[in-house]
Every structure is written in C-alpha cells, then in structure tokens.
Design a protein around this motif. Structure first.
Motif, PDB file in Angstrom:
ATOM      1  N   THR A 179       0.801  -1.227   0.000  1.00  0.00           N
ATOM      2  CA  THR A 179       0.000   0.000   0.000  1.00  0.00           C
ATOM      3  C   THR A 179       0.831   1.274   0.000  1.00  0.00           C
ATOM      4  N   ALA A 180       2.117   1.193   0.334  1.00  0.00           N
ATOM      5  CA  ALA A 180       3.030   2.344   0.414  1.00  0.00           C
ATOM      6  C   ALA A 180       2.697   3.277   1.571  1.00  0.00           C
ATOM      7  N   MET A 181       1.838   2.863   2.488  1.00  0.00           N
ATOM      8  CA  MET A 181       1.543   3.685   3.662  1.00  0.00           C
ATOM      9  C   MET A 181       2.780   3.793   4.557  1.00  0.00           C
ATOM     10  N   VAL A 182       2.899   4.924   5.241  1.00  0.00           N
ATOM     11  CA  VAL A 182       3.992   5.144   6.173  1.00  0.00           C
ATOM     12  C   VAL A 182       3.412   5.412   7.561  1.00  0.00           C
ATOM     13  N   ALA A 183       4.248   5.255   8.586  1.00  0.00           N
ATOM     14  CA  ALA A 183       3.833   5.516   9.961  1.00  0.00           C
ATOM     15  C   ALA A 183       4.856   6.419  10.626  1.00  0.00           C
ATOM     16  N   ASP A 184       4.387   7.212  11.591  1.00  0.00           N
ATOM     17  CA  ASP A 184       5.301   8.093  12.299  1.00  0.00           C
ATOM     18  C   ASP A 184       5.676   7.497  13.652  1.00  0.00           C
ATOM     19  N   LEU A 185       6.555   8.193  14.361  1.00  0.00           N
ATOM     20  CA  LEU A 185       7.065   7.668  15.616  1.00  0.00           C
ATOM     21  C   LEU A 185       5.962   7.581  16.676  1.00  0.00           C
ATOM     22  N   GLU A 186       4.977   8.472  16.606  1.00  0.00           N
ATOM     23  CA  GLU A 186       3.877   8.411  17.572  1.00  0.00           C
ATOM     24  C   GLU A 186       3.100   7.106  17.429  1.00  0.00           C
ATOM     25  N   PHE A 187       2.922   6.655  16.189  1.00  0.00           N
ATOM     26  CA  PHE A 187       2.247   5.373  15.980  1.00  0.00           C
ATOM     27  C   PHE A 187       3.025   4.253  16.654  1.00  0.00           C
ATOM     28  N   TYR A 188       4.345   4.247  16.476  1.00  0.00           N
ATOM     29  CA  TYR A 188       5.166   3.201  17.082  1.00  0.00           C
ATOM     30  C   TYR A 188       5.124   3.265  18.610  1.00  0.00           C
ATOM     31  N   LYS A 189       5.110   4.479  19.166  1.00  0.00           N
ATOM     32  CA  LYS A 189       5.011   4.607  20.619  1.00  0.00           C
ATOM     33  C   LYS A 189       3.730   3.952  21.129  1.00  0.00           C
ATOM     34  N   ASP A 190       2.628   4.217  20.428  1.00  0.00           N
ATOM     35  CA  ASP A 190       1.349   3.630  20.826  1.00  0.00           C
ATOM     36  C   ASP A 190       1.350   2.111  20.631  1.00  0.00           C
ATOM     37  N   ALA A 191       1.996   1.655  19.561  1.00  0.00           N
ATOM     38  CA  ALA A 191       2.053   0.218  19.286  1.00  0.00           C
ATOM     39  C   ALA A 191       2.854  -0.511  20.365  1.00  0.00           C
ATOM     40  N   VAL A 192       3.965   0.084  20.786  1.00  0.00           N
ATOM     41  CA  VAL A 192       4.778  -0.531  21.836  1.00  0.00           C
ATOM     42  C   VAL A 192       4.010  -0.563  23.158  1.00  0.00           C
ATOM     43  N   ALA A 193       3.344   0.536  23.479  1.00  0.00           N
ATOM     44  CA  ALA A 193       2.560   0.572  24.717  1.00  0.00           C
ATOM     45  C   ALA A 193       1.465  -0.492  24.699  1.00  0.00           C
ATOM     46  N   LEU A 194       0.814  -0.656  23.543  1.00  0.00           N
ATOM     47  CA  LEU A 194      -0.246  -1.653  23.415  1.00  0.00           C
ATOM     48  C   LEU A 194       0.315  -3.069  23.548  1.00  0.00           C
ATOM     49  N   ALA A 195       1.484  -3.302  22.937  1.00  0.00           N
ATOM     50  CA  ALA A 195       2.112  -4.627  23.021  1.00  0.00           C
ATOM     51  C   ALA A 195       2.496  -4.961  24.453  1.00  0.00           C
ATOM     52  N   LYS A 196       2.995  -3.986  25.184  1.00  0.00           N
ATOM     53  CA  LYS A 196       3.358  -4.230  26.580  1.00  0.00           C
ATOM     54  C   LYS A 196       2.110  -4.459  27.430  1.00  0.00           C
ATOM     55  N   LYS A 197       1.069  -3.718  27.139  1.00  0.00           N
ATOM     56  CA  LYS A 197      -0.189  -3.875  27.883  1.00  0.00           C
ATOM     57  C   LYS A 197      -0.731  -5.293  27.755  1.00  0.00           C
ATOM     58  N   HIS A 198      -0.641  -5.845  26.539  1.00  0.00           N
ATOM     59  CA  HIS A 198      -1.232  -7.161  26.271  1.00  0.00           C
ATOM     60  C   HIS A 198      -0.191  -8.286  26.267  1.00  0.00           C
ATOM     61  N   ASP A 199       1.080  -7.958  26.483  1.00  0.00           N
ATOM     62  CA  ASP A 199       2.147  -8.959  26.489  1.00  0.00           C
ATOM     63  C   ASP A 199       2.182  -9.740  25.176  1.00  0.00           C
ATOM     64  N   ILE A 200       2.286  -9.017  24.063  1.00  0.00           N
ATOM     65  CA  ILE A 200       2.434  -9.642  22.747  1.00  0.00           C
ATOM     66  C   ILE A 200       3.692  -9.109  22.076  1.00  0.00           C
ATOM     67  N   ILE A 201       4.190  -9.873  21.109  1.00  0.00           N
ATOM     68  CA  ILE A 201       5.398  -9.542  20.360  1.00  0.00           C
ATOM     69  C   ILE A 201       5.036  -8.670  19.164  1.00  0.00           C
ATOM     70  N   VAL A 202       5.892  -7.701  18.852  1.00  0.00           N
ATOM     71  CA  VAL A 202       5.732  -6.891  17.649  1.00  0.00           C
ATOM     72  C   VAL A 202       6.843  -7.247  16.671  1.00  0.00           C
ATOM     73  N   LEU A 203       6.455  -7.627  15.461  1.00  0.00           N
ATOM     74  CA  LEU A 203       7.407  -7.920  14.386  1.00  0.00           C
ATOM     75  C   LEU A 203       7.271  -6.825  13.345  1.00  0.00           C
TER      76      LEU A 203
END
Length: 408
Positions: A179-203
């Motif tokens: 799709t060529a979509m891009v993400a900014d650092l704020e998206f990654y911050k939220d993704a990491v927080a969500l992964a830690k909240k639910h104890d899942i791995i991010v690839l």
C-alpha cells in the motif's frame, strides 16, 4: 500419496500464476511487455559493492562455510547503520542476526516462536510472507484491515481481547508493501505501549525505510524507549542498494527473540556466502550517495507514473515511499476484479501489474504497480493503457447506442 501434504494444503493457489502465465505467453509470441509487476530492481548494484565482492571472492578461505548468524564485521556494520540512521544502540553479538533477505527472516522467526494453534495478527493487504510464514509454521492468522493510525491500533486491541487463545504477535510493516503507507514515531510509541499492555510480540518490517520521497525519513520502532522489550525488526539491502539477488537482510532487537531465530537458523543454514556478507558490510559502511541516487531515480519514476497515467485517465495516488504504487482499479473495470483487470492489461496493453488480491482479500479492487522500468517505458505503458481505455469507451458507446427504427 495422492493427497497434498499437510502444510501444502494450507497454502492457497498462487494468485499471480495466471498473470505470469499470460505474461510468458505474450513474450513468447513476440510482445514487448512492460513489466511493472514484480518488485525486482532493474538498476545495477553500486560498483564499490561489486568490487568488494570480487576482491573477497578471490580469497580461497572465503569459500568455506560461513557463519549462520552473520560474520562479526557484518553485524557490526548493521549496528553502525542503526546508530547513525535511527540513534539506536544494538549489541552485534546478541541483538542482530543476518538473514537471507527479510523474507527468510520472517519465515524462520515464525518457525522459532510459533506453535501450532498460536494466533498471529497480520495486516491485510500485506506482503504474503507476513502471513504465510506463520501459516507454514502451523499458526492461525487473524487479519486486520491495513492502516497506519488509530484504527489499526484499535483493531489490535479488539483482536487481543476477543481471540482465543490470546495472540502471540502482531506484524506491522511501514513503509508498506503493497500500500506504500507510512507511519510516524507516535504510531510506534502507541504500538509498543499496546504490546506491553497485552504482552504480545511486535514484528516490524522496514525493508523500504530508505525509499521515501515527500517528508522525513521513516522511523524505526526501536527508537521508542523500551521497544526492544517486545520487538524485533527486519531490514533488507535488496531495495536500498539494488541487491535483490544477493539475499541479504537482518533481524534486530529483542535479545530473546533474536537468540531463538539464531538457534533455528543454526540448524538450517551456514549463512550467506562469505564474500556476499563482506560486500554487504561494505555497502553499509561505505559511501551512501548511491542510496540517495537510487531514491532519486524511484522518485522520478513515481512522478512520471502519476503524471502520465493521470493524463491517460488512470488516477494513481502518489506513493510517499517504497518502489510501488497502490492504485484502485478504474471504475469502469471494477466489476472485473483485480486479477481479470491485470490480465486485460497484459492482453490488450502489453503492460504487466500485480493484482491486489494477491496480497490479501482486502487488496481486491486494487493493483500494485512496481517502479522497475525507466521513465520512457512508464510513459509508453501509459500510452498503451490510454489506447485501451479509448477502445473500451468506443465499444461501450456502440453497445449502448440506440438502434434506428426499421423503415418499410
């Protein structure tokens, strides 16, 4: 022996097979196919990288078995790249593994961490190995509509809460293929927080991080403090340095996950041919003006594609990154579907593209166009498509024109 084997039964028929067959048949009869399908870079590998390969291959000792996790010099070069590009410190011994391209890295991380029945969250549409690496490993896939904002994060949160068993991991990929979509650092911050909240791995897959055109360079998830607690990231030299056939990539990040990947790989391969690894280190450590030139070439091709196809009546959204454009099938052909429209372009316009459904069912209604032909050929493709559209319009006009009444 008449039934398909278990893992083969989990792999659907290859969506691109029919398009590839038609492309080969057209070439066999002499057609000049402008191939904008496969993302296979057409530009040469920078000369200093080739020279290092030639220099190294002439040393007999480099023809012996190599290191499965990558030679030390290569892992140090990747650590240096992350330090200067993202400001991220990595331990070359415990947080980096060299892979045979990012595709092999994804396939083997799936083998390393997934058990049959595990659930993995994968965007749709996406690069096929993101899902099928885990499918081959026996895991179950839950698709999330591809997005680069709050909607995607909410979809992850919802999926974790409503999946049994709880998902093991989530795949994210920006800049995204297809799709060529891009993400900014704020998206990654939220993704990491969500992964830690639910104890899942991010690839995280950032294979196209150096092919960007209209803004700041795409970030790495590892720039987020604490991201290494839950994340592994995959990169590739294929597009950055025009080295697709060299098969050189990396997995970096969480020490436990990298250790698991390294252990699996130690049973499966001895690493890439040592001269390739040495040349890859030269690519990462050497002059980077070649990367700027490659990026500028793709930007020029992107602009030529958007402009010439637009004049032909085919609106192409301008991709902010990657070497692909993700385009909706024109309205008049929407009912055909992406596969039949791709076949029509081969048969009537001598232009090959990738049908969107090949990247997941949510890719239906789109095609992916690769910027792997020069600007002249891209404009030639636009002229051929304009002719096809014109002929279709005349045909439709004839079919809908009212018939004159018969006279006595």
């Amino acid at each position: 022996m008449s039934e398909d084997f278990h893992r083969i039964k989990r792999l659907p028929p290859y969506v691109f097979a029919e398009v590839n067959r038609l492309k080969a048949a057209a070439r066999a009869r002499g057609a000049d196919i402008i191939d904008l399908g496969m993302g296979n870079p057409d530009m040469p590998t920078p000369q200093h990288i080739v020279d290092k390969l030639v220099e190294t291959v002439n040393k007999p000792r480099t023809h012996r078995y190599s290191a499965s996790k990558g030679i030390p010099g290569l892992r140090k070069a990747q650590a240096a790249y992350y330090a200067r590009r993202f400001g991220v410190k990595l331990d070359p011994e415990t947080e980096i593994v060299a892979t045979l391209g990012s595709k092999e890295g994804f396939a083997n991380i799936a083998q390393a961490i997934a058990a049959p029945g595990d659930v993995v969250l994968v965007p749709n549409p996406t690069y096929p190995i993101h899902a099928f690496g885990f499918i081959i490993a026996g895991a179950s896939i839950r698709h999330l509509p591809a997005n680069n904002g709050e909607d995607f994060l909410r979809a992850i949160d919802h999926a974790v809460k409503h999946s049994i068993p709880k998902p093991l991991a989530v795949v994210i990929s920006f800049p995204s293929n297809p799709t060529a979509m891009v993400a900014d650092l704020e998206f990654y911050k939220d993704a990491v927080a969500l992964a830690k909240k639910h104890d899942i791995i991010v690839l995280s897959d950032i294979a196209y991080a150096e092919l960007y055109y209209d803004g700041v360079p795409p970030p790495s998830i590892l720039q987020v403090p604490g991201a290494k607690d839950v994340s592994v990231e995959f990169t590739s030299l294929s597009k950055t340095y025009n080295m697709p056939g060299w098969r050189m990539g990396f997995a970096v990040g969480n020490e436990r996950l990298i250790g698991a990947l390294a252990r699996v790989k130690s049973y499966l391969d001895y690493g890439a041919f040592t001269p390739i690894q040495v040349a890859a280190a030269a690519a990462l450590n050497g002059p980077q003006d070649c990367v700027d030139e490659i990026r500028a070439t793709y930007k020029s091709r992107r602009d030529a594609l958007v402009e010439s196809f637009g004049r032909a009546g085919f609106h192409i959204p301008s991709p902010p990154a990657t070497m692909f454009a993700w385009a909706p099938v024109p309205e008049r052909y929407r009912e055909l579907g992406s596969v039949e429209f791709a076949k029509l372009l081969i048969e009537k316009a001598d232009v090959a593209v990738s049908p969107g459904v090949g990247f997941g069912e949510h890719g239906e209604g789109f095609i992916r166009i690769a910027l792997v032909e020069n600007e002249q050929r891209i404009r030639q493709a636009a002229r051929s498509i304009k002719k096809l559209f014109s002929e279709t319009s005349r045909s439709e006009h004839r079919e809908t024109r009212p018939q004159k009444s018969a006279t006595r």
